[in-house]
Write a protein that holds these residues in place. Structure first.
Motif, short mmCIF file in Angstrom:
data_model
loop_
_atom_site.label_atom_id
_atom_site.label_comp_id
_atom_site.label_asym_id
_atom_site.label_seq_id
_atom_site.Cartn_x
_atom_site.Cartn_y
_atom_site.Cartn_z
N ILE A 1 -3.05 -4.25 8.62
CA ILE A 1 -2.34 -3.26 7.81
C ILE A 1 -1.13 -2.85 8.63
N ARG B 1 1.83 -0.83 4.56
CA ARG B 1 1.66 0.56 4.12
C ARG B 1 2.87 1.37 4.58
N SER C 1 0.84 -1.18 0.00
CA SER C 1 0.00 0.00 0.00
C SER C 1 0.89 1.25 0.00
N SER D 1 -2.81 -9.83 4.00
CA SER D 1 -2.42 -8.68 4.83
C SER D 1 -1.87 -7.58 3.94
N VAL D 2 -1.66 -6.41 4.53
CA VAL D 2 -1.23 -5.22 3.78
C VAL D 2 -0.06 -4.58 4.50
N LYS E 1 -5.90 2.87 -3.90
CA LYS E 1 -5.10 2.03 -3.00
C LYS E 1 -5.82 1.79 -1.67
N LEU E 2 -6.59 2.76 -1.21
CA LEU E 2 -7.41 2.53 -0.01
C LEU E 2 -8.44 1.43 -0.30
N ALA F 1 -2.92 6.24 0.63
CA ALA F 1 -4.20 5.56 0.85
C ALA F 1 -4.86 6.00 2.14
N CYS F 2 -4.17 6.75 2.94
CA CYS F 2 -4.69 7.21 4.24
C CYS F 2 -5.33 8.59 4.05
N SER G 1 -8.14 -0.91 -2.51
CA SER G 1 -7.37 -2.15 -2.58
C SER G 1 -7.10 -2.69 -1.18
N ASP G 2 -6.68 -1.81 -0.27
CA ASP G 2 -6.43 -2.24 1.12
C ASP G 2 -7.69 -2.88 1.72
N LYS G 3 -8.83 -2.23 1.50
CA LYS G 3 -10.08 -2.75 2.05
C LYS G 3 -10.41 -4.12 1.46
#
Length: 336
Positions: free
Chosen positions: A225, A168, A128, A165-166, A143-144, A132-133, A146-148
């Motif tokens: 994450i 970041r 990530s 898992s991710v 990318k957020l 994405a934050c 994608s993380d979800k």
């Protein structure tokens, strides 16, 4: 950890993919196979020169696009671990070509998940970005998403023994498209373009990124994450470190850029835990017992309202430390 394992890296010809490949071969001689999956045949050809068959008989190169689910399913046959590094990552190009960014970063992520669930992959680690934050640009928003998707994939795996898992992190020092090699090239012109004098970014080395991925492979329970504790730098200090005699031209921020980046928001703090070297954001409804997790890793919950921002970070790179890092991690011949 990787004895007799087969690892596939999507986007494996990128800066981090090559660093991961080098790290794996140097530290895990018992690895069964490393598969480099990417769509650029020229980059694969060039990487094959760096990792020739005679010295690296376990390496394989697989042309393919993460937009193509069937190609991923074929590539994932016999694979134990997938590291998903493929992405369209340039902010301004994503703003101009939004549909292409969505197809790769969101559609591609879902295709990786689907392919992993249809094969015998046991561990997926997705890369990530700090963007994405609390995203304000399309790249960060994709990318957020994608993380979800990767976090939620742990809820649909059924009885399959697979973990998603991710990891970041912030700007990777010296990676393709990053500001340091850009400034090094521009300094011969005598003027460096600066977006904003107060702009800050998180900083992590390629090796730091590699270590994060390896940590996730070894320690993930599924749905985390992971976020590193890393220093920030001021972009203007990077310019001074590289070319102290150059003039600065203030050009303003580009579409979709932030003055400061975040990796954990105050809203994330309710599910964020301190692991020591890393933070982790756990799923709201994890498929494991949180108390068991906290005991296993000696984790502590952060204070409510905690946020991790490059502008308010407690650890900073100086001009001198940046020069040292550039010489160590980017360009051995660097002189200012």
């Amino acid at each position: 950890m990787l004895r007799d394992k087969t690892i596939l890296i999507t986007g494996g010809t990128g800066s981090l993919g090559k660093a991961l490949t080098k790290h794996i071969f140097e530290n895990f001689s018992s690895i069964k196979k490393v598969i480099i999956f990417s769509r650029d045949e020229q980059k694969q050809f060039q990487m094959a020169q760096e990792f020739p068959d005679k010295l690296y008989p376990q390496i394989r190169f697989f042309i393919g696009d993460v937009r193509d689910e069937q190609r991923l399913i074929r590539a994932f046959q016999g694979v134990d671990i997938v590291i998903h590094a493929a992405a369209m990552k340039h902010v301004h190009l994503a703003e101009y070509n939004p549909d292409e960014c969505i197809k790769t970063n969101i559609g591609g992520a879902q295709n990786v998940i689907n392919a992993a669930l249809q094969t015998n992959v046991s561990n997926v680690v997705a890369l990530s970005t700090d963007k994405a934050c609390a995203p304000i640009n399309l790249y960060g928003a994709t990318k957020l998403t994608s993380d979800k998707l990767f976090v939620a994939a742990n809820n649909i795996k059924g009885s399959k023994p697979i973990k998603f898992s991710v990891v970041r992190y912030g700007n990777v020092m010296g990676s393709n498209g990053s500001v340091i090699p850009f400034f090094i090239k521009k300094k011969i012109e005598g003027v460096l373009p600066i977006t904003d004098t107060s702009m800050t970014r998180f900083n992590i080395s390629l090796q730091g990124g590699v270590e994060m991925v390896m940590h996730a492979i070894k320690h993930s329970w599924g749905g985390e994450i992971f976020i590193p504790k890393i220093p920030s730098y001021k972009v203007i200090d990077v310019a001074t470190a590289i070319a102290p005699n150059c003039k600065h031209e203030i050009i303003g921020i580009r579409p979709g850029e932030k003055i400061h980046e975040e990796m954990i928001t105050a809203s994330d703090s309710f599910n964020t835990y301190d692991l020591g070297k890393y933070y982790t954001i756990l799923p709201s409804i994890p498929n494991f017992n949180i108390d068991d997790y906290l005991v296993a890793f000696g984790a502590n919950k952060v204070n409510e309202g905690f946020c991790y921002n490059s502008g308010t970070n407690s650890e900073w790179e100086s001009v001198e430390s940046l020069r040292k890092l550039i010489k160590e991690h980017v360009d051995n011949s660097f002189q200012y």
